[in-house]
Write a protein that holds these residues in place. Structure first.
Motif, mmCIF file in Angstrom:
data_model
loop_
_atom_site.group_PDB
_atom_site.id
_atom_site.type_symbol
_atom_site.label_atom_id
_atom_site.label_comp_id
_atom_site.label_asym_id
_atom_site.label_seq_id
_atom_site.Cartn_x
_atom_site.Cartn_y
_atom_site.Cartn_z
ATOM 1 N N THR A 127 10.786 2.163 9.662
ATOM 2 C CA THR A 127 11.215 1.143 8.710
ATOM 3 C C THR A 127 12.664 1.403 8.320
ATOM 4 N N ILE A 128 13.202 0.515 7.519
ATOM 5 C CA ILE A 128 14.571 0.689 7.031
ATOM 6 C C ILE A 128 14.711 2.003 6.265
ATOM 7 N N CYS A 135 11.530 -9.142 7.930
ATOM 8 C CA CYS A 135 10.458 -8.143 7.965
ATOM 9 C C CYS A 135 10.544 -7.219 9.174
ATOM 10 N N THR A 136 11.663 -7.200 9.873
ATOM 11 C CA THR A 136 11.777 -6.441 11.117
ATOM 12 C C THR A 136 11.649 -4.942 10.886
ATOM 13 N N VAL A 171 0.829 -1.200 0.000
ATOM 14 C CA VAL A 171 0.000 0.000 0.000
ATOM 15 C C VAL A 171 0.867 1.256 0.000
ATOM 16 N N LEU A 172 1.877 1.287 0.851
ATOM 17 C CA LEU A 172 2.714 2.489 0.964
ATOM 18 C C LEU A 172 3.952 2.457 0.073
ATOM 19 N N GLY A 173 4.253 1.322 -0.538
ATOM 20 C CA GLY A 173 5.387 1.235 -1.454
ATOM 21 C C GLY A 173 6.745 1.244 -0.780
ATOM 22 N N MET A 174 6.794 0.935 0.503
ATOM 23 C CA MET A 174 8.061 0.892 1.243
ATOM 24 C C MET A 174 8.599 -0.528 1.172
ATOM 25 N N THR A 175 9.328 -0.818 0.122
ATOM 26 C CA THR A 175 9.734 -2.195 -0.160
ATOM 27 C C THR A 175 11.065 -2.596 0.473
ATOM 28 N N GLY A 176 11.636 -1.740 1.291
ATOM 29 C CA GLY A 176 12.876 -2.098 1.980
ATOM 30 C C GLY A 176 12.672 -3.188 3.012
ATOM 31 N N THR A 177 11.500 -3.229 3.612
ATOM 32 C CA THR A 177 11.161 -4.283 4.556
ATOM 33 C C THR A 177 10.787 -5.503 3.733
ATOM 34 N N LYS A 178 11.447 -6.621 3.983
ATOM 35 C CA LYS A 178 11.310 -7.797 3.118
ATOM 36 C C LYS A 178 10.398 -8.860 3.702
ATOM 37 N N TYR A 200 19.488 -9.565 1.057
ATOM 38 C CA TYR A 200 18.052 -9.745 1.278
ATOM 39 C C TYR A 200 17.655 -9.581 2.746
ATOM 40 N N CYS A 201 18.405 -10.140 3.647
ATOM 41 C CA CYS A 201 18.055 -10.105 5.071
ATOM 42 C C CYS A 201 18.529 -8.833 5.756
ATOM 43 N N GLN A 202 19.341 -8.057 5.098
ATOM 44 C CA GLN A 202 20.074 -7.003 5.787
ATOM 45 C C GLN A 202 19.213 -5.872 6.333
ATOM 46 N N SER A 203 18.080 -5.559 5.719
ATOM 47 C CA SER A 203 17.241 -4.518 6.319
ATOM 48 C C SER A 203 16.760 -4.973 7.687
ATOM 49 N N GLY A 204 16.372 -6.227 7.807
ATOM 50 C CA GLY A 204 15.966 -6.753 9.109
ATOM 51 C C GLY A 204 17.109 -6.808 10.096
ATOM 52 N N GLN A 205 18.294 -7.171 9.610
ATOM 53 C CA GLN A 205 19.481 -7.208 10.482
ATOM 54 C C GLN A 205 19.786 -5.803 11.015
ATOM 55 N N ILE A 206 19.760 -4.831 10.128
ATOM 56 C CA ILE A 206 20.043 -3.442 10.518
ATOM 57 C C ILE A 206 19.010 -2.947 11.521
ATOM 58 N N MET A 207 17.747 -3.264 11.289
ATOM 59 C CA MET A 207 16.694 -2.816 12.206
ATOM 60 C C MET A 207 16.874 -3.426 13.593
ATOM 61 N N SER A 208 17.207 -4.704 13.663
ATOM 62 C CA SER A 208 17.433 -5.336 14.967
ATOM 63 C C SER A 208 18.653 -4.745 15.655
#
Length: 150
Positions: free
Chosen positions: A72-73, A46-47, A28-35, A99-107
């Motif tokens: 979000t990322i 998806c973090t 909906v919002l087009g924020m595709t950094g969260t996987k 692929y996983c790195q946005s979640g890794q960075i968020m954590s």
């Protein structure tokens, strides 16, 4: 319509309250950094942050979010901890496939925001459940320590 506070801005989304936050952000919002990774909150791709805490957006409904702030990322670099983590990730070339790195960075950013000088045990606990198929765990730990020292 449901209003979400994402990265400091209000967004109205026309979705069911049961819709996972992940799909509201991406579709909906087009924020595709969260996987999307596993869909069962086990891989960490998806973090996002909810009230500054790392949460899995694939299993969190938009109805459960309320007015609490979501980061979000796309927005984490505006925070002190997020900016330090992103810089350390780049400096140490943590990313392999990415692929996983946005979640890794968020954590990692949530960890450093609450525990500025984490021990190895703190890092292990905060990063548990963030899976990297490429096995960049050694570089992830080094980047977290570098960000903490910054």
């Amino acid at each position: 319509m449901i209003t979400l506070q994402v990265n400091g801005q209000s967004h109205s989304v026309d979705v069911s309250p049961e819709t996972p936050l992940l799909w509201a952000l991406r579709d909906v919002l087009g924020m595709t950094g969260t996987k999307f990774g596993c869909g069962i909150a086990q891989c960490g791709a998806c973090t996002v942050h909810l009230d500054g805490q790392a949460v899995r957006s694939c299993q969190l409904s938009v109805g459960a979010v309320g007015n609490r702030p979501i980061t979000t990322i796309e927005g984490v670099g505006a925070t002190d901890a997020g900016a330090k983590v992103q810089k350390a990730w780049l400096d140490l070339e943590v990313i392999q496939c990415g692929y996983c790195q946005s979640g890794q960075i968020m954590s990692a950013a949530a960890l450093l925001a609450h525990t500025p000088n984490p021990s190895d045990d703190d890092i292990d606990a905060a990063m548990a459940g963030n899976i990297c198929r490429c096995g960049t765990y050694v570089r992830i730990r080094a980047a977290i320590k570098k960000a903490a020292a910054a």
